[in-house]
Motif scaffolding. Structure first.
Motif, PDB file in Angstrom:
ATOM      1  N   ASP A   5      -9.666   0.527  -6.364  1.00 11.62           N
ATOM      2  CA  ASP A   5     -10.769  -0.022  -7.164  1.00 11.62           C
ATOM      3  C   ASP A   5     -12.072   0.562  -6.625  1.00 11.62           C
ATOM      4  O   ASP A   5     -12.081   1.257  -5.610  1.00 11.62           O
ATOM      5  N   LYS A   6     -13.144   0.209  -7.321  1.00 13.10           N
ATOM      6  CA  LYS A   6     -14.440   0.647  -6.796  1.00 13.10           C
ATOM      7  C   LYS A   6     -14.760  -0.222  -5.579  1.00 13.10           C
ATOM      8  O   LYS A   6     -14.484  -1.424  -5.591  1.00 13.10           O
ATOM      9  N   LYS A   7     -15.329   0.409  -4.574  1.00 14.39           N
ATOM     10  CA  LYS A   7     -15.791  -0.317  -3.374  1.00 14.39           C
ATOM     11  C   LYS A   7     -14.692  -1.033  -2.591  1.00 14.39           C
ATOM     12  O   LYS A   7     -14.938  -2.081  -1.991  1.00 14.39           O
ATOM     13  N   ILE A   8     -13.500  -0.526  -2.630  1.00 15.48           N
ATOM     14  CA  ILE A   8     -12.467  -1.127  -1.765  1.00 15.48           C
ATOM     15  C   ILE A   8     -12.705  -0.610  -0.343  1.00 15.48           C
ATOM     16  O   ILE A   8     -12.871   0.597  -0.148  1.00 15.48           O
ATOM     17  N   ASN A   9     -12.760  -1.486   0.598  1.00 12.99           N
ATOM     18  CA  ASN A   9     -13.048  -1.042   1.961  1.00 12.99           C
ATOM     19  C   ASN A   9     -12.083  -1.660   2.969  1.00 12.99           C
ATOM     20  O   ASN A   9     -11.207  -2.459   2.619  1.00 12.99           O
ATOM     21  N   PHE A  10     -12.311  -1.254   4.203  1.00  8.97           N
ATOM     22  CA  PHE A  10     -11.411  -1.646   5.286  1.00  8.97           C
ATOM     23  C   PHE A  10     -11.361  -3.168   5.496  1.00  8.97           C
ATOM     24  O   PHE A  10     -10.321  -3.719   5.827  1.00  8.97           O
ATOM     25  N   SER A  11     -12.475  -3.838   5.256  1.00 15.54           N
ATOM     26  CA  SER A  11     -12.497  -5.293   5.420  1.00 15.54           C
ATOM     27  C   SER A  11     -11.599  -5.956   4.402  1.00 15.54           C
ATOM     28  O   SER A  11     -10.915  -6.944   4.698  1.00 15.54           O
TER      29      SER A  11
ATOM     30  N   LYS B 176      -8.118  -5.636   5.710  1.00  8.92           N
ATOM     31  CA  LYS B 176      -7.868  -6.548   6.839  1.00  8.92           C
ATOM     32  C   LYS B 176      -7.684  -7.982   6.353  1.00  8.92           C
ATOM     33  O   LYS B 176      -6.802  -8.713   6.813  1.00  8.92           O
ATOM     34  N   TRP B 177      -8.510  -8.358   5.389  1.00  8.06           N
ATOM     35  CA  TRP B 177      -8.412  -9.732   4.869  1.00  8.06           C
ATOM     36  C   TRP B 177      -7.067  -9.936   4.142  1.00  8.06           C
ATOM     37  O   TRP B 177      -6.395 -10.945   4.357  1.00  8.06           O
ATOM     38  N   ILE B 178      -6.687  -8.955   3.333  1.00  2.55           N
ATOM     39  CA  ILE B 178      -5.425  -9.092   2.578  1.00  2.55           C
ATOM     40  C   ILE B 178      -4.262  -9.277   3.557  1.00  2.55           C
ATOM     41  O   ILE B 178      -3.424 -10.161   3.424  1.00  2.55           O
ATOM     42  N   MET B 179      -4.247  -8.403   4.603  1.00  5.94           N
ATOM     43  CA  MET B 179      -3.141  -8.451   5.568  1.00  5.94           C
ATOM     44  C   MET B 179      -3.158  -9.747   6.367  1.00  5.94           C
ATOM     45  O   MET B 179      -2.134 -10.406   6.549  1.00  5.94           O
TER      46      MET B 179
END
Ligand code: DAH
Length: 334
Positions: A222-228, A231-234
């Motif tokens: 998606d647009k603006k998918i980032n590392f945070s 981390k939150w999903i996991m």
């Protein structure tokens, strides 16, 4: 024989029958007697016919007499018939008696295999998170989707036959569910939020590895998918799966198809770090393979082994137990 002799003979026969009827036990025998006495050509109809030669007075007298006897015989036969039928029925009931106090047969109701059950559970979790759960066919995969498309170099040791089950020069039993990434990307319009599960195969066999095992792969673009986001999903998935707040460690790692890549470890018994999944930001070269504008779209991906997750949650020490179908083991997951 005069008609009076005939009448005497009828009287004798009926008298004899009346004393002997008690001995009759069989319904067929009784029916035979019924025909002999009361049938169309039986003793009674014959004697009535023959009595037509008598004078009116005599005929009337004997008719009344013989009719009386006939009625008696009819009554005797009828009641004997009821008696025999009732006793036959009673015998039948006695012989087929059901003992309702006997314990009933046990039913063994099957249950879903712990691995399938866990896959459904994880699929359910991610679908509530808005993921699209798709079917991970393609167990027989081509080299492109399993390795090339995922940036795995031609000389990578994973490609060697001691790790991979090759079918011919081009086809193999997929070694990871990440092989679905390009297929998912090609099929979907952006944004993508997909979860796919299935069997993967590697040439390994010991208490921690079986040649076939199950993996679940997730992909978000998606647009603006980032590392945070990753981390939150996991992190929230792991807490939900273990049903408690788990201490986790996001450890830097390397997978050719994600950059940066991480492995997630969880702390067990407050002593050991155990790796439970791999994840990372989708490598731009992968997105470029299907002409995605990487300035606009980014993605993250994760992959986990289902057996490993169940082993950790349920303290199973040998992965092979899942495939031996020992009911003593499987029943514990009911
Ligand atoms: N495919 C990897 C394996 O089988 C797991 C994995 C690691 C999947 C990183 C990913 C990822 O999607 O980003 O070990």
């Amino acid at each position: 024989m005069s008609i009076y002799d005939e009448i005497t003979s009828v009287l004798k026969k009926t008298k004899l029958f009346k004393t002997n009827i008690i001995k009759i036990k069989d319904i067929k025998e009784l029916e035979l007697k019924k025909i002999i006495f009361l049938g169309k050509k039986g003793i009674f109809s014959e004697i009535f016919k023959k009595m037509s030669c008598l004078c009116q007075l005599e005929r009337k007298k004997w008719s009344i007499e013989i009719n009386k006897i006939k009625k008696e015989i009819q009554y005797l036969i009828k009641s004997k018939e009821t008696k025999i039928l009732n006793s036959n029925l009673q015998n039948k009931i006695n012989s087929e008696k059901i003992d309702v106090t006997l314990p009933c047969k046990r039913f063994n109701i099957g249950s879903i295999h712990p691995i399938s059950k866990t896959i459904y559970e994880i699929e359910d979790y991610f679908s509530k998170m808005g993921f699209n759960v798709v079917n991970g066919n393609f167990e027989i995969e081509d080299e492109y989707h399993n390795f090339d498309a995922l940036n795995i170099p031609k000389d990578h040791p994973a490609r060697e036959s001691h790790d991979t089950f090759w079918i011919n020069n081009n086809y193999l039993l997929r070694t990871q569910m990440s092989s679905m990434q390009i297929r998912i990307l090609k099929e979907n319009k952006f944004p993508v939020k997909t979860l796919v599960s299935g069997k993967a195969y590697r040439n390994d066999y010991d208490a921690k590895h079986t040649p076939m095992f199950h993996q679940i792969e997730g992909l978000v673009i998606d647009k603006k998918i980032n590392f945070s986001n990753l981390k939150w999903i996991m992190s929230s998935f792991i807490d939900s799966f273990f049903k408690e707040k788990v201490t986790k460690r996001f450890r830097s790692s390397f997978f050719p198809f994600t950059v940066p890549s991480m492995e997630v470890d969880i702390l067990k018994e407050e002593k050991y770090w155990i790796e439970i999944l791999g994840c990372g930001m989708v490598h731009p070269t992968i997105l470029k393979k299907i002409n995605v504008n990487t300035d606009k779209y980014q993605g993250c991906a994760f992959g986990m082994g289902v057996e490993r997750l169940v082993m950790l949650r349920n303290k199973v020490t040998d992965i092979r137990l899942f495939f031996e179908n020992d009911l003593r083991f499987l029943k514990q997951f009911k």
